[in-house]
Design a protein around this motif. Structure first.
Motif, PDB file in Angstrom:
ATOM      1  N   LEU A 243      -4.182  -3.925  21.181  1.00 58.91           N
ATOM      2  CA  LEU A 243      -3.002  -3.433  21.806  1.00 58.91           C
ATOM      3  C   LEU A 243      -3.036  -1.828  21.557  1.00 58.91           C
ATOM      4  O   LEU A 243      -3.128  -1.485  20.633  1.00 58.91           O
ATOM      5  N   ARG A 244      -2.813  -1.195  22.824  1.00 61.03           N
ATOM      6  CA  ARG A 244      -2.985   0.312  22.503  1.00 61.03           C
ATOM      7  C   ARG A 244      -1.518   0.816  21.668  1.00 61.03           C
ATOM      8  O   ARG A 244      -0.498   0.002  21.656  1.00 61.03           O
ATOM      9  N   ALA A 245      -1.611   2.018  21.434  1.00 61.11           N
ATOM     10  CA  ALA A 245      -0.685   2.161  20.399  1.00 61.11           C
ATOM     11  C   ALA A 245       0.589   2.459  20.994  1.00 61.11           C
ATOM     12  O   ALA A 245       0.648   3.017  21.968  1.00 61.11           O
ATOM     13  N   GLY A 246       1.736   1.992  20.526  1.00 63.18           N
ATOM     14  CA  GLY A 246       2.916   2.406  21.248  1.00 63.18           C
ATOM     15  C   GLY A 246       3.298   1.081  22.117  1.00 63.18           C
ATOM     16  O   GLY A 246       4.459   1.280  22.639  1.00 63.18           O
ATOM     17  N   ARG A 247       2.257   0.280  22.457  1.00 63.16           N
ATOM     18  CA  ARG A 247       2.677  -0.993  23.312  1.00 63.16           C
ATOM     19  C   ARG A 247       3.912  -1.735  22.716  1.00 63.16           C
ATOM     20  O   ARG A 247       3.851  -2.242  21.611  1.00 63.16           O
ATOM     21  N   THR A 248       4.546  -2.154  23.616  1.00 65.03           N
ATOM     22  CA  THR A 248       5.658  -3.327  23.386  1.00 65.03           C
ATOM     23  C   THR A 248       4.904  -4.595  23.280  1.00 65.03           C
ATOM     24  O   THR A 248       4.230  -5.252  23.930  1.00 65.03           O
ATOM     25  N   LEU A 249       5.280  -5.125  22.161  1.00 62.46           N
ATOM     26  CA  LEU A 249       4.875  -6.623  22.043  1.00 62.46           C
ATOM     27  C   LEU A 249       5.457  -7.713  22.783  1.00 62.46           C
ATOM     28  O   LEU A 249       6.778  -7.689  22.778  1.00 62.46           O
ATOM     29  N   VAL A 250       4.859  -8.468  23.696  1.00 62.06           N
ATOM     30  CA  VAL A 250       5.556  -9.317  24.391  1.00 62.06           C
ATOM     31  C   VAL A 250       5.078 -10.750  23.816  1.00 62.06           C
ATOM     32  O   VAL A 250       4.076 -11.088  23.938  1.00 62.06           O
ATOM     33  N   ILE A 251       6.337 -11.274  23.552  1.00 58.18           N
ATOM     34  CA  ILE A 251       5.978 -12.970  22.759  1.00 58.18           C
ATOM     35  C   ILE A 251       6.346 -13.835  23.736  1.00 58.18           C
ATOM     36  O   ILE A 251       7.601 -13.953  24.180  1.00 58.18           O
ATOM     37  N   PRO A 252       5.258 -14.453  24.316  1.00 59.08           N
ATOM     38  CA  PRO A 252       5.477 -15.816  25.200  1.00 59.08           C
ATOM     39  C   PRO A 252       6.432 -16.769  24.806  1.00 59.08           C
ATOM     40  O   PRO A 252       6.579 -16.870  23.391  1.00 59.08           O
ATOM     41  N   PRO A 253       7.033 -17.630  25.518  1.00 58.75           N
ATOM     42  CA  PRO A 253       8.138 -18.651  24.989  1.00 58.75           C
ATOM     43  C   PRO A 253       7.293 -19.674  24.090  1.00 58.75           C
ATOM     44  O   PRO A 253       6.290 -20.194  24.484  1.00 58.75           O
ATOM     45  N   LEU A 254       7.891 -20.380  23.282  1.00 59.93           N
ATOM     46  CA  LEU A 254       7.277 -21.409  22.537  1.00 59.93           C
ATOM     47  C   LEU A 254       5.973 -21.030  21.899  1.00 59.93           C
ATOM     48  O   LEU A 254       4.912 -21.833  22.144  1.00 59.93           O
ATOM     49  N   THR A 255       5.766 -20.130  21.252  1.00 55.78           N
ATOM     50  CA  THR A 255       4.463 -19.642  20.654  1.00 55.78           C
ATOM     51  C   THR A 255       4.616 -19.150  19.192  1.00 55.78           C
ATOM     52  O   THR A 255       5.591 -18.829  18.770  1.00 55.78           O
ATOM     53  N   MET A 256       3.325 -19.100  18.524  1.00 53.02           N
ATOM     54  CA  MET A 256       3.440 -18.724  17.161  1.00 53.02           C
ATOM     55  C   MET A 256       2.310 -17.480  17.281  1.00 53.02           C
ATOM     56  O   MET A 256       1.426 -17.692  17.996  1.00 53.02           O
ATOM     57  N   SER A 257       2.595 -16.398  16.667  1.00 57.78           N
ATOM     58  CA  SER A 257       1.619 -15.134  16.868  1.00 57.78           C
ATOM     59  C   SER A 257       1.523 -14.329  15.609  1.00 57.78           C
ATOM     60  O   SER A 257       2.543 -14.285  14.688  1.00 57.78           O
ATOM     61  N   PHE A 258       0.323 -13.936  15.300  1.00 60.52           N
ATOM     62  CA  PHE A 258       0.154 -12.791  14.427  1.00 60.52           C
ATOM     63  C   PHE A 258      -0.221 -11.253  14.840  1.00 60.52           C
ATOM     64  O   PHE A 258      -1.105 -11.216  15.814  1.00 60.52           O
ATOM     65  N   TYR A 259       0.350 -10.268  14.229  1.00 60.63           N
ATOM     66  CA  TYR A 259       0.086  -9.085  14.505  1.00 60.63           C
ATOM     67  C   TYR A 259      -0.198  -8.161  13.338  1.00 60.63           C
ATOM     68  O   TYR A 259       0.537  -8.054  12.523  1.00 60.63           O
ATOM     69  N   VAL A 260      -1.519  -7.548  13.411  1.00 57.19           N
ATOM     70  CA  VAL A 260      -1.834  -6.638  12.399  1.00 57.19           C
ATOM     71  C   VAL A 260      -1.508  -5.203  12.875  1.00 57.19           C
ATOM     72  O   VAL A 260      -2.050  -4.711  13.840  1.00 57.19           O
ATOM     73  N   VAL A 261      -0.826  -4.593  12.288  1.00 57.30           N
ATOM     74  CA  VAL A 261      -0.343  -2.955  12.530  1.00 57.30           C
ATOM     75  C   VAL A 261      -1.403  -2.204  11.616  1.00 57.30           C
ATOM     76  O   VAL A 261      -1.184  -2.282  10.483  1.00 57.30           O
ATOM     77  N   LYS A 262      -2.279  -1.561  12.428  1.00 56.53           N
ATOM     78  CA  LYS A 262      -3.315  -1.125  11.653  1.00 56.53           C
ATOM     79  C   LYS A 262      -2.966   0.335  10.975  1.00 56.53           C
ATOM     80  O   LYS A 262      -2.407   1.068  11.581  1.00 56.53           O
ATOM     81  N   ASN A 263      -3.576   0.721   9.932  1.00 55.29           N
ATOM     82  CA  ASN A 263      -3.361   2.171   9.378  1.00 55.29           C
ATOM     83  C   ASN A 263      -1.986   2.597   9.215  1.00 55.29           C
ATOM     84  O   ASN A 263      -1.833   3.699   9.488  1.00 55.29           O
ATOM     85  N   VAL A 264      -1.248   1.787   8.954  1.00 55.85           N
ATOM     86  CA  VAL A 264       0.094   2.345   8.393  1.00 55.85           C
ATOM     87  C   VAL A 264       0.079   3.120   7.346  1.00 55.85           C
ATOM     88  O   VAL A 264       1.045   3.935   6.944  1.00 55.85           O
ATOM     89  N   ASN A 265      -0.754   2.767   6.349  1.00 51.88           N
ATOM     90  CA  ASN A 265      -0.744   3.446   5.184  1.00 51.88           C
ATOM     91  C   ASN A 265       0.156   3.086   4.117  1.00 51.88           C
ATOM     92  O   ASN A 265       1.113   4.230   3.796  1.00 51.88           O
ATOM     93  N   ALA A 266       0.826   1.917   4.328  1.00 51.36           N
ATOM     94  CA  ALA A 266       2.293   1.440   3.669  1.00 51.36           C
ATOM     95  C   ALA A 266       1.991   1.816   2.217  1.00 51.36           C
ATOM     96  O   ALA A 266       0.959   1.132   1.517  1.00 51.36           O
ATOM     97  N   LEU A 267       2.961   2.496   1.532  1.00 52.72           N
ATOM     98  CA  LEU A 267       2.776   2.657   0.062  1.00 52.72           C
ATOM     99  C   LEU A 267       2.864   1.272  -0.795  1.00 52.72           C
ATOM    100  O   LEU A 267       2.063   0.990  -1.537  1.00 52.72           O
ATOM    101  N   ALA A 268       3.624   0.212  -0.399  1.00 54.28           N
ATOM    102  CA  ALA A 268       3.577  -1.090  -0.804  1.00 54.28           C
ATOM    103  C   ALA A 268       2.255  -1.944  -0.685  1.00 54.28           C
ATOM    104  O   ALA A 268       1.961  -2.752  -1.429  1.00 54.28           O
ATOM    105  N   CYS A 269       1.445  -1.287   0.093  1.00 56.67           N
ATOM    106  CA  CYS A 269       0.275  -2.282   0.370  1.00 56.67           C
ATOM    107  C   CYS A 269      -1.049  -1.625   0.137  1.00 56.67           C
ATOM    108  O   CYS A 269      -2.183  -2.105   0.278  1.00 56.67           O
ATOM    109  N   ARG A 270      -0.938  -0.480  -0.519  1.00 58.85           N
ATOM    110  CA  ARG A 270      -2.135   0.449  -0.687  1.00 58.85           C
ATOM    111  C   ARG A 270      -3.031  -0.070  -2.103  1.00 58.85           C
ATOM    112  O   ARG A 270      -4.333   0.098  -2.220  1.00 58.85           O
ATOM    113  N   TYR A 271      -2.429  -0.750  -2.885  1.00 58.57           N
ATOM    114  CA  TYR A 271      -2.921  -1.384  -4.151  1.00 58.57           C
ATOM    115  C   TYR A 271      -2.491  -2.667  -4.383  1.00 58.57           C
ATOM    116  O   TYR A 271      -1.559  -3.270  -3.947  1.00 58.57           O
ATOM    117  N   ARG A 272      -3.264  -3.444  -5.205  1.00 58.19           N
ATOM    118  CA  ARG A 272      -3.275  -4.921  -5.333  1.00 58.19           C
ATOM    119  C   ARG A 272      -1.957  -5.005  -6.304  1.00 58.19           C
ATOM    120  O   ARG A 272      -1.687  -4.259  -7.155  1.00 58.19           O
TER     121      ARG A 272
END
Length: 588
Positions: free
Chosen positions: A559-588
Motif C-alpha cells: 500500500l502506498r505511503a499515507g494510504r488509509t487502511l480499509v478493513i473489510p467486514p468480518l475479516t482478519m488482517s495483518f499490516y506490516v508498517v515498514k521502516n518505522v525505525n522503532a526504538l523498541a524494535c531495533r534490538y532483540r
C-alpha cells in the motif's frame, strides 16, 4: 499407559519447501506472538493529538498510533504452542506422520535452513477437553531449547526417515479413524473411558520424531495411579523415568491433566494440596536420576478457573508453587455440540478469557510473584468441535483474539488444541490439508515478534447506555515485526486487526506510523460457504499447498505511503508498517 497432547513451538527461519529429513514439527504461529488489546487496555484508548483530515467524518475514520519507544510486554520465543490429540495413538495416525505433515508442522519461514523449536504434549484428558479420558493421563510436549539445523538432527538420529505409505493404506487409515471417532464420541457422552497404553516402542517413536525435528519433549506422567491413602503411586512413573534415562532422552515433565476432574475418571478426588505433595514427590524422584536432576517441571494443568478450581490452585500453590517452572491451566470457549457460527462473533465471548487470566494471575502472584503462566490447552470449542464451525474461517476470530489477549496480559506460552485429531478443532485435516486457523497461525508466526507494543486510538469512543459495557468489535494489536523475517528490516511494526463489524472500517495511521509504506496481508474466506468455509484467500488469492512438501508463497499487497487502511467486514488482517525505525524494535 500414556497419551499425547501437543506441541509447543517457536518459529525460526526456514525455506518454503522443507527437506523431507527435517521433521520440523512446529505449531502454527509458533513462538513470537505479542499483542495489545483495546478492550483490556482502556487506559491506552485516549484521543490522539492529531487533527482530523478535512472533510472526513469522525465516525468513519479511526486514527491509530503506536508507542515505539519501549514494549509493554516481551513474550516467550515459544509463545505459540500446538497439541497433538492423544487419539492419534488410539486410532493409528501415529504411524502416518509423513513428510507432508512434517512440513506443515514446521511452518517454514523462508531461509536457507529449516530451524525449529517446539513442544509436543501427550495426555489422557478429562471431560472438559473431551479427549478420550483414560485411566492414565500422560502428557508430552516439545519445548524449544535451541535452533537445531536439520542435518545435525539427522546425524544424531543416524538417519531420520519417515515411512511413505501407499494411498490405499492412507484411505484405510481414514476409515479406521472415522470408526474410532464414533467410539470416542460414545465414550464422551457416556462418561466411560477405555484405557490406552503407550508402549516403550511408541515412546521411542515419539521421541525420535521430536528429536529428528529439533524439538524438546515434555511428558506428563500418570497422576491417576493412587495409593490407598490417596497419595500418588509413583512406581510406574519411576520405571518410565529410568527407561527414558537409560535411552538418554532429554525430557521435561508434568504430572496429571485436569486433576480437578479426577472424581469423574476414577471416582476419587484429589485436592490441590495433595497434588502439590505429589509434585514435590516427583521433583525428588527427578533429582535421584542424574539425567533429570535439573529437568523442568510444569503443572498443575487445571481446568477452567471456576470457584472450586481456584481453591484447588490455591492449595497446590501453597505446597508446590516453588516446585514448578510454570503454572498451567486450560480454557475452552464453547461446547462444540451446540455451537453456532454467530457464537464466534460475540464480543462478550471473546472477552471471557480476559477474566480467566486475571483469576489465575491473582492466585499465582499471591504465592509465587513473577512465576510464569502457561495456557496449556485452548480451543474454540470443546467436545471435539463441530464440523464446518470450529474448523472454519469463523473460528479464527476467537483464535486470533485469544493470542492477543494472552500476550497482552503476560501469559508466557499458549498450547493450541490441536494440530491433527479425531474432532474438528484441528489445524490440518485428515487429508493433510491446512485449515483456516493454520494459515492464520502461519502468518502470525512469520510476521509477529515477541515484543508487544501499546496502541493509541481515537474515533472508537462512544458513550455506553447506563449499565452497558462497550465491547469493541474492532480489535487492534501491535508488536515488533519478527526478527526472523528477513523481508523486513528491524524497527518495522506489525499490526493485526479483527473486524467483527458487518461494515468496513477505515484506519488512518498517525504519529510515528504516518506516511510509511505498508504491506497488507488480508485473510478472507474463499468459496461460496462464507464464514463456514474451510478455505481462505490471502489478498484475493486462494491459499493451498503447492505439493506435499511445499507451502505457497505468502505475498503481501503493498500500500502506498499515507494510504488509509480499509478493513473489510468480518475479516482478519495483518499490516506490516515498514521502516518505522522503532526504538523498541531495533534490538532483540
Amino acid at each position: 499407559s500414556e497419551l499425547i497432547r501437543g506441541f509447543l513451538l517457536s518459529g525460526m527461519p526456514c525455506p518454503s519447501s522443507c527437506p523431507p529429513g527435517l521433521l520440523a514439527l512446529i505449531a502454527p504461529g509458533l513462538a513470537l506472538m505479542a499483542t495489545f488489546s483495546l478492550p483490556s487496555q482502556a487506559g491506552d484508548r485516549r484521543a490522539l493529538p492529531v487533527e482530523k483530515p478535512p472533510g472526513v467524518k469522525g465516525r468513519t475514520l479511526i486514527l491509530l498510533d503506536v508507542n515505539t519507544k519501549s514494549p509493554v510486554r516481551i513474550i516467550s520465543e515459544n509463545f505459540l504452542s500446538l497439541q497433538l490429540d492423544p487419539s492419534i495413538i488410539h486410532d493409528g495416525w501415529l504411524d502416518f506422520l509423513r513428510a507432508s505433515l512434517m512440513c506443515l508442522a514446521s511452518f517454514c519461514l523462508g531461509g536457507k535452513e529449516c530451524t525449529t523449536l517446539a513442544t509436543h504434549t501427550f495426555s489422557s484428558v478429562g471431560r472438559e477437553n473431551y479427549h478420550p479420558g483414560r485411566s492414565s493421563d500422560f502428557i508430552i510436549h516439545y519445548l524449544v531449547e535451541d535452533i537445531v539445523r536439520s542435518d545435525i538432527a539427522l546425524d544424531k538420529q543416524k538417519g531420520c526417515k519417515i515411512a511413505q505409505h501407499p494411498d490405499i493404506m492412507l484411505e484405510l487409515q481414514r476409515e479406521k479413524a472415522a470408526q474410532m471417532h464414533l467410539v470416542l464420541l460414545k465414550e464422551q457422552f457416556s462418561n466411560t473411558y477405555s484405557n490406552l497404553t503407550l508402549t516403550a516402542r511408541s515412546l521411542d517413536k515419539l521421541y525420535n520424531f521430536a528429536d529428528c525435528s529439533g524439538l524438546h519433549l515434555i511428558f506428563a506422567l500418570n497422576a491417576l495411579r493412587r495409593n490407598p491413602n490417596n497419595s500418588w503411586n509413583s512406581s510406574n512413573a519411576l520405571s518410565l523415568l529410568k527407561y527414558s534415562a537409560s535411552k538418554k532422552y532429554n525430557i521435561s515433565w508434568e504430572l496429571g491433566n485436569e486433576p480437578n476432574n479426577y472424581r469423574t475418571l476414577i471416582g476419587r478426588s484429589v485436592n490441590g494440596s495433595q497434588l502439590g505433595k505429589d509434585y514435590t514427590q516427583l521433583r525428588s524422584l527427578l533429582q535421584l536420576i542424574r539425567t533429570y536432576s535439573r529437568a523442568h517441571l510444569y503443572g498443575p494443568n487445571i481446568g477452567r478457573p471456576r470457584k472450586n478450581v481456584i481453591a484447588f490452585l490455591e492449595g497446590f500453590m501453597k505446597v508446590a508453587g516453588g516446585t514448578v517452572d510454570a503454572v498451567t491451566w486450560q480454557h475452552y470457549y464453547i461446547d462444540g455440540r451446540v455451537a453456532k457460527v454467530t457464537d464466534f462473533l460475540k464480543t462478550r465471548l471473546l472477552d471471557t478469557l480476559s477474566d480467566q487470566i486475571r483469576k489465575i494471575q491473582k492466585v499465582v502472584n499471591t504465592y509465587t510473584p513473577g512465576k510464569k503462566i502457561w495456557l496449556e490447552g485452548v480451543g474454540t470449542t470443546s467436545a471435539g468441535g463441530m464440523n464446518n464451525l470450529s474448523d472454519s474461517y469463523a473460528a479464527g476470530f476467537l483464535w486470533l483474539n485469544t493470542l492477543g489477549l494472552l500476550a497482552s496480559q503476560g501469559i508466557d506460552v499458549v498450547v493450541r488444541h490441536s494440530f491433527l485429531d479425531h474432532g474438528h478443532n484441528h489445524l490440518v485435516d485428515q487429508n493433510f490439508n491446512p485449515l483456516p486457523d493454520y494459515w492464520l497461525s502461519l502468518l502470525y508466526k512469520r510476521l509477529i515478534g515477541p515484543k508487544v507494543l501499546a496502541i493509541h486510538v481515537a474515533g472508537l469512543q462512544r458513550k455506553p447506555r447506563p449499565g452497558r459495557v462497550i465491547r469493541d468489535k474492532l480489535r487492534i494489536y501491535a508488536h515488533c515485526t519478527s526478527y526472523h523475517n528477513h523481508n523486513y528490516v528491524r524497527g518495522s511494526i506489525t499490526l493485526y486487526i479483527i473486524n467483527l463489524h458487518r461494515s468496513r472500517k477505515k484506519i488512518k495511521l498517525a504519529g510515528t506510523l504516518r506516511d510509511k509504506i505498508v504491506h497488507q496481508y488480508l485473510l478472507q474466506p474463499y468459496g461460496k460457504d462464507g464464514l463456514h468455509s474451510k478455505s481462505v484467500q490471502l489478498n484475493g488469492q486462494p491459499l493451498a499447498m503447492v505439493d506435499d512438501g511445499t507451502l505457497p508463497e505468502l505475498k503481501p499487497r503493498p500500500l502506498r505511503a499515507g494510504r488509509t487502511l480499509v478493513i473489510p467486514p468480518l475479516t482478519m488482517s495483518f499490516y506490516v508498517v515498514k521502516n518505522v525505525n522503532a526504538l523498541a524494535c531495533r534490538y532483540r
